[in-house]
Design an enzyme around this catalytic site. Structure first.
Site, PDB file in Angstrom:
ATOM      1  N   TYR B 105      58.340  -8.041  -4.869  1.00  0.00           N
ATOM      2  CA  TYR B 105      57.360  -8.965  -5.309  1.00  0.00           C
ATOM      3  C   TYR B 105      57.514 -10.606  -5.245  1.00  0.00           C
ATOM      4  O   TYR B 105      57.030 -11.281  -5.034  1.00  0.00           O
ATOM      5  CB  TYR B 105      56.735  -8.725  -6.843  1.00  0.00           C
ATOM      6  CG  TYR B 105      55.963  -7.378  -6.822  1.00  0.00           C
ATOM      7  CD1 TYR B 105      54.877  -7.334  -6.079  1.00  0.00           C
ATOM      8  CD2 TYR B 105      56.356  -6.345  -7.616  1.00  0.00           C
ATOM      9  CE1 TYR B 105      53.944  -6.210  -6.052  1.00  0.00           C
ATOM     10  CE2 TYR B 105      55.512  -5.094  -7.634  1.00  0.00           C
ATOM     11  CZ  TYR B 105      54.474  -5.108  -6.939  1.00  0.00           C
ATOM     12  OH  TYR B 105      53.368  -4.167  -6.948  1.00  0.00           O
ATOM     13  N   GLU B 203      69.585  20.180 -11.122  1.00  0.00           N
ATOM     14  CA  GLU B 203      68.457  19.544 -10.460  1.00  0.00           C
ATOM     15  C   GLU B 203      67.138  19.064 -11.201  1.00  0.00           C
ATOM     16  O   GLU B 203      66.919  17.939 -11.424  1.00  0.00           O
ATOM     17  CB  GLU B 203      67.944  20.382  -9.231  1.00  0.00           C
ATOM     18  CG  GLU B 203      66.904  19.739  -8.306  1.00  0.00           C
ATOM     19  CD  GLU B 203      66.401  20.487  -7.357  1.00  0.00           C
ATOM     20  OE1 GLU B 203      66.798  21.696  -6.835  1.00  0.00           O
ATOM     21  OE2 GLU B 203      65.054  20.111  -6.610  1.00  0.00           O
ATOM     22  N   ASP B 255      67.668  24.534  -6.902  1.00  0.00           N
ATOM     23  CA  ASP B 255      66.403  25.436  -6.664  1.00  0.00           C
ATOM     24  C   ASP B 255      67.292  26.169  -5.474  1.00  0.00           C
ATOM     25  O   ASP B 255      68.267  25.354  -4.563  1.00  0.00           O
ATOM     26  CB  ASP B 255      65.382  24.695  -6.323  1.00  0.00           C
ATOM     27  CG  ASP B 255      64.352  24.443  -7.468  1.00  0.00           C
ATOM     28  OD1 ASP B 255      64.607  24.775  -8.694  1.00  0.00           O
ATOM     29  OD2 ASP B 255      63.678  23.681  -7.217  1.00  0.00           O
TER      30      ASP B 255
END
Lengths: 811, 370
Positions: B105, B203, B255
């Site tokens: 920005y 995770e 996972d």
């Protein structure tokens, strides 16, 4: 239909009644009812067509007389009507001809000529006269002053629609300021809704006739539209050519046969057609014989144990003495046995030759009867045939079937079993013996039919199929053994009198290979003038043009030309403009039905740098595409001559011509795009890099670095720099581009330079010194020169020979 | 590369600033020498990372790409680079810091339109470029990511140097259930004391909460690090420090799908995007606990079928140099064969305590950790 007929039958008087209302229709009357066929279907269109016909005539007339055309068109409103005036500076029309030219339909000088011209049928201008008289009731007013004549002739005329004859209302001498030319004034019911087409027509005429001066005044124009000449060069004069044998149709041929003074067909062909000499004529005649008489099958000579030619001939000859007879018979037998195949007429020739030799040797005369008998006897041996031969155990004398068997066997595939081939050969031999007469004469057609019949019979009885390919192969094998007969072809008169024979001659002419017609009957505009024409009327950035070599369609030679203009003031939105021309006449209507439009649409224009939505159809963009077809007979879709017919040979040439011109467009657009990119790059980098340099200087707290070298290198530039050190000036050229460059540098000084060190020249021009230097600088190299000049001297530098985008001058 | 620089007199800020200005000076010299300014960077693609046997991590290879002012694109990049250098140098001088998003920005306020970033990826990438050429880490530029938010929990006592003074924190006793928030620059942390046997990187948030709720950290003296998906640099850095300085085994629990193997890969071997920092961030000794494709079969876990994108990812991993070990090839090929994947939470199919009572103890035992 049946019921109607029975009613008709009931009333015996009806035919007579009908006959009372049946009468001849004059051509003018016909036109009256079929105006649309000639382009007069509406008031708007009628006006354009009338202008078009008059201007086309004016251009043809001036060119034919070798005069640079100067044509004036004026349209004014007169009450409810429009008045149309067209003036030209042509050779004028004699007093006698004026009524016929303007007042008679189908009167013209060009219809029978094979030569490129705008008008052809002699309908156009008289149709305009007729249209004007039908809509306004006013006569056509014609003024014409033939070249060299003191006064002009003024005629008012109308066309008698019953008789198609002009009716002169007024005829008097008048004075006219043009030294020669023709002026026609017509009044007609019309409107100016087709103003766009009218202006396009005039403008496009100016494009393809850069040698003409045109002026148009019409009520919608504040100032007249004037089109000046771009060249003083008249189009090349065209020569009339005789018709080409490939382009003649049966009706035309019969007419020509009826009109010719030649007696023999050979003379007729050589006299009336182009590209036919003695050799070509012989070829055509042979092809004609094959069709008219058929060809004779030839047969192999049977072995002596199956045929006794010598014995048969001996028996046929009587009262010639044993020696002569024996010499005659044995010679014929020996000639035949040395030949592979012999046809009937060949046998006749052989017998004649042998008879003459024997006559000379023995002193005996062998007359016609003897010779005929000998031929018959020998021929019986050669072509002995008996149908029983197929079944009998002891073969009867049949030489035909084995002959045919060999041919059929060689022509059919090995998969066919022998019995089938034998059956086929039996039937074929029987048919040939039955249908061919004693001489076994067959035409292409009759032989094809026989073989088809035999194949059908074989399928029916032997259940073996001889397909189309097999039939063709058998035909080829048999046809190869046939000979053209030496019979004399019918004379011109009998061919003219027999439609079938004439048709055979047309076929023979079409089938024979004949040189293409000469092209001096055509007058293409030339690529150079196409470009000049476009340049004159369109303010574009780029022009290209192409002229193809002449090609032939249906005996008429044609030449296709194409031109493209791109950019500049041309409108960028929407599809490109397509200008269509035939024999230098703009085609204004029916663009969608025209072959040239189809061709333009099917070209992939994206390849050539034009936008084409969907990849086919009319391309978009600021471009004009021009197509010109020059031909002795331009094939139009209709009599109003608005659209080219879809002839593949012509379409192909149109495509090639457009592609040729478009290739140049492509390379131009590519170059332009890369230049645009380069310019954009220069713009952006020219802004960014100095800012970057400033920032870098700010961050590092140093002076702003000199970025010229980096800039030049980035732009692949050639930079020319001047360094002044007191009185010494150094000019240097640095080349950062990928190839060697040769800038042409002119340094203009207010004082005389001295001590010039380098390969440059100095010229004094009224107190200014022009230093000229043109070094060749290799890629990545730098060269310089030095000179001495007084301090405070003014410098001005000019650099040519390098694209502006690539050049940085620091001097 | 770390904050312990060779120079005794310079602060890390001064050194970073000097490196940046040197970079600008390099551009300056290129300009002055009549050359086209350019910046050479290692090519940041999968094909240009290679194993460094000395450090055991994957780093960029020899292939380089050049950002040159010779093209409009390149010139814009370099212009932005110079503006960013100026901004970073000023930030360091004033001892301020900012986030990557703030930089994006902030570029809007620069006077030059050409120097504005078109999106945040561009500014992020530029900062990474500057890290590589200046050999200074982003953290030393005082640039931080928008949110790190990753936490750790376990028997560890640390001292953090915050802007508001030093804080001593015990990561089990002094924190709530949310755990200790890892700061953006973990090099400001000093490890004081610990009672930890191993580090468990998890995770998903759900599994991390399950381990805490079941008291797994207390029961096994385990430091639970929440990876929060693809781990932030700070998370990877602190994991490496825990291993290197406290000599703790590092376990990764994810996972059972190809994306999770990549998470493990970036913890253990470094990521493609930040391979220049692998030696600083990667923990090659980290070990993968599960879910392994083998576990899917062995524990008969509820599964989802592999999507096409999963298959592509697995196949791409087979060609990824980081996964070219016997173990990974075997596992990935097995997964392709069964065509299934499973989440960590799939273990809940056997009850909420199954993971802490059975699965993890069994796996860790098998791996010789407990």
């Amino acid at each position: 239909m049946t019921s109607l007929q029975s009613t008709l039958g009931d009333e015996p008087g009806i035919a007579e009644e009908l006959a009372q209302s049946q009468r001849e229709i004059s051509i003018a009357e016909f036109f009256e009812k079929n105006k649309h066929m000639l382009g007069f279907d509406s008031g708007a269109r009628g006006l354009v067509t009338a202008v078009k016909e008059a201007v086309d005539n004016a251009l043809d007339a001036t060119e034919e007389a070798g005069i640079l055309p100067d044509i004036y068109v004026e349209i004014t409103e007169v009450g409810d009507y429009y008045r149309l005036i067209i003036e030209d500076n042509g050779p004028g029309i004699t007093k006698e001809q004026v009524p016929k030219v303007f007042g008679k339909l189908l009167y013209g000088s060009r219809f029978h000529k094979r030569e490129q011209s705008r008008g052809q049928q002699g309908i156009g201008i008289s149709a305009a006269v007729l249209y004007s008289q039908l809509t306004s009731g006013k006569p056509a007013k014609i003024t014409s002053r033939p070249k060299g004549s003191q006064d002009a002739e003024y005629v008012e005329l109308i066309i008698d629609t019953d008789t198609n004859e002009p009716e002169i209302k007024v005829a008097r001498e008048t004075s006219w300021d043009r030294p020669h030319g023709t002026r026609i004034e017509l009044e007609m019911e019309a409107n100016m809704r087709a103003r766009g087409q009218l202006r396009d027509y005039i403008k496009h005429t100016a494009v393809v006739n850069p040698h003409a001066r045109l002026e148009l005044r019409e009520p919608g124009l504040e100032t007249p539209m004037k089109f000046e000449r771009a060249t003083d060069q008249l189009p090349a004069e065209t020569t009339e050519i005789r018709p080409h044998p490939h382009g003649v149709e049966l009706g035309t041929l019969i007419k020509m046969l009826e009109a010719t003074e030649s007696y023999s067909i050979s003379g007729f062909l050589q006299e009336e057609f182009t590209r036919v000499g003695a050799k070509t004529s012989d070829k055509i005649l042979d092809a004609f014989r094959d069709r008219h008489f058929g060809r004779e099958l030839s047969w192999t000579t049977p072995a002596t144990h199956t045929a006794d030619i010598e014995g048969a001939v001996t028996e046929a000859v009587s009262n010639k003495g044993a020696d002569a007879t024996e010499a005659f018979a044995s010679e014929i037998a020996s000639v035949l046995s040395n030949r592979e195949r012999t046809s009937h007429f060949e046998l006749v020739e052989i017998v004649d030759r042998v008879a003459e030799t024997v006559e000379k040797d023995t002193g005996r005369t062998f007359g016609d009867t003897v010779r005929e008998n000998a031929v018959e006897a020998a021929w019986d041996e050669l072509t002995a045939y008996s149908e029983e031969a197929t079944n009998g155990e002891e073969p009867a004398r049949d030489h035909l079937t084995p002959n045919i068997y060999t041919l059929v066997d060689s022509a059919t595939s090995t998969r066919k079993d022998d019995a089938a081939i034998q059956g086929f050969s039996d039937r074929l031999a029987r048919r040939l013996a039955a249908d061919g007469g004693r001489q076994f004469r067959f035409t292409h057609k009759s032989l094809t039919k026989i073989i088809a019949d035999v194949a059908a019979a074989t399928k029916e009885y032997d259940e073996v199929k001889f397909g189309e390919t097999a039939q063709e192969n058998i035909f080829e094998a048999v046809w190869k053994t046939t000979r053209t007969v030496p019979d004399d072809v019918p004379k011109v008169r009998s061919v003219a009198g027999d439609r079938d024979t004439a048709s055979q001659l047309v076929d023979a002419m079409r089938e024979t290979d004949i040189l293409s017609p000469p092209t001096d009957c055509l007058s293409p505009i030339s690529a150079e003038l196409v470009e000049a024409g476009l340049r004159k009327e369109y303010n574009a950035d780029f022009y290209s043009a192409a002229t193809r070599d002449a090609e032939v369609h249906g005996g008429d030679p044609f030449i296709i030309e194409a031109g493209i203009a791109y950019g500049g003031d041309l409108k960028a939105e929407g599809s490109v403009d397509l200008l269509r021309f035939a024999n230098r006449v703009p085609l204004v209507y029916q663009r969608g039905a025209c072959a040239s439009t189809d061709v333009v649409k099917r070209i992939g224009w994206r390849n050539y740098g034009l936008d084409q939505p969907g990849g086919s159809g009319m391309p978009n963009g600021p471009a004009v595409i021009m197509i010109h077809v020059a031909s002795t007979n331009v094939p139009f879709t209709s009599e109003s001559k608005d659209a080219l017919a879809n002839i593949p040979a012509i379409e192909d040439e149109i495509e090639l011509a457009i592609r040729e011109a478009a290739r140049e467009l492509k390379s131009y657009l590519n170059k332009r795009r890369s230049m645009e990119k380069r310019r954009e790059k220069q713009d952006v980098l020219g802004r960014i890099l100095p800012e970057m340099a400033d920032k870098v200087a700010e961050v590092t707290g140093r002076e702003r670095p000199n970025i010229e070298g980096a800039m030049a290198r980035i732009m692949n530039n050639v930079s020319v720099d001047r360094e002044v050190d007191g009185e010494t000036v150094t000019l240097s050229v640095e080349n950062y581009s990928g190839r060697s460059e040769t800038p042409e540098i002119t340094d203009i000084l207010s004082a005389e330079p001295t001590d010039l060190n380098g390969d440059a020249t100095v010229v004094d021009m009224d107190g200014e010194w022009f230093l000229q230097w043109s070094p060749t600088v290799g890629s990545g190299d730098e060269v310089s020169i030095t000179y001495t000049v007084a301090e405070g001297t003014d410098f001005e530098m000019n650099v040519d020979g390098i694209d502006g985008e690539k050049l940085t001058v620091n001097a | 590369m770390s904050s312990e620089s060779q120079s005794q007199t310079q602060t890390p800020e001064e050194k970073a600033r000097e490196q940046l200005i040197d970079l600008a000076a390099e551009f300056y010299d290129q300009f002055a020498g009549g050359d086209i300014p350019e910046m050479k960077l290692p090519t940041r693609t999968k094909s240009n990372i290679e194993y460094n046997p000395n450090s055991g991590v994957w780093v960029y290879g020899d292939r380089t790409s050049t950002r040159s002012a010779n093209s409009v694109r390149g010139a814009r990049k370099l212009l932005k680079a110079v503006y960013t250098i100026e901004f970073l140098a000023n930030q360091l001088e004033e001892d301020r810091s900012s986030t990557l998003r703030e930089l994006y920005y902030l570029s809007e306020s620069w006077d030059n339109n050409e120097a504005h970033f078109s999106d945040q990826d561009e500014s992020n990438q530029l900062v990474e470029d500057l890290e590589i050429v200046s050999k200074v880490t982003r953290e030393d530029f005082h640039m931080r990511p928008e949110e790190s938010g990753a936490t750790l929990m376990g028997p560890l006592k640390i001292k953090e140097q915050t802007r508001r003074g030093e804080r001593e924190i015990h990561c089990q006793e002094d924190v709530g259930e949310g755990g200790y928030q890892i700061p953006n620059n973990p090099d400001t942390i000093e490890f004081l004391d610990h009672d930890t046997d191993f580090v468990m990187c998890v995770e998903t948030g759900g599994m991390r909460d399950r381990l805490i709720e079941n008291g797994f950290d207390e029961q096994y003296n385990c430091l639970v690090v929440h990876l929060k998906g693809q781990p932030a640099r700070a998370t990877r850095r602190i994991t490496k420090r825990l291993h290197d300085e406290l000599d703790l085994p590092v376990m990764v629990f994810c996972d059972g799908d190809p994306w999770s193997y990549r998470i493990y890969g970036s913890v253990a071997y470094g990521s493609i995007k930040s391979a220049h920092l692998s030696e600083y961030l990667a923990t090659p000794q980290a070990r993968y606990v599960g879910i392994q494709p083998e576990d899917i079969v062995e524990y008969d876990l509820p599964t989802d079928p592999l999507a096409d994108s999963d298959v592509n990812a697995l196949e791409s991993e087979l060609s990824d140099p980081r996964f070219q070990t016997d173990y990974w090839e075997e596992q990935i090929e097995l997964q392709l064969e069964i065509g299934k994947k499973a989440e960590q939470q799939a273990l809940a199919a056997r009850g909420l305590d199954f993971v802490t009572d059975t699965y993890l103890p069994e796996r860790l035992d098998a791996m010789g950790v407990i």
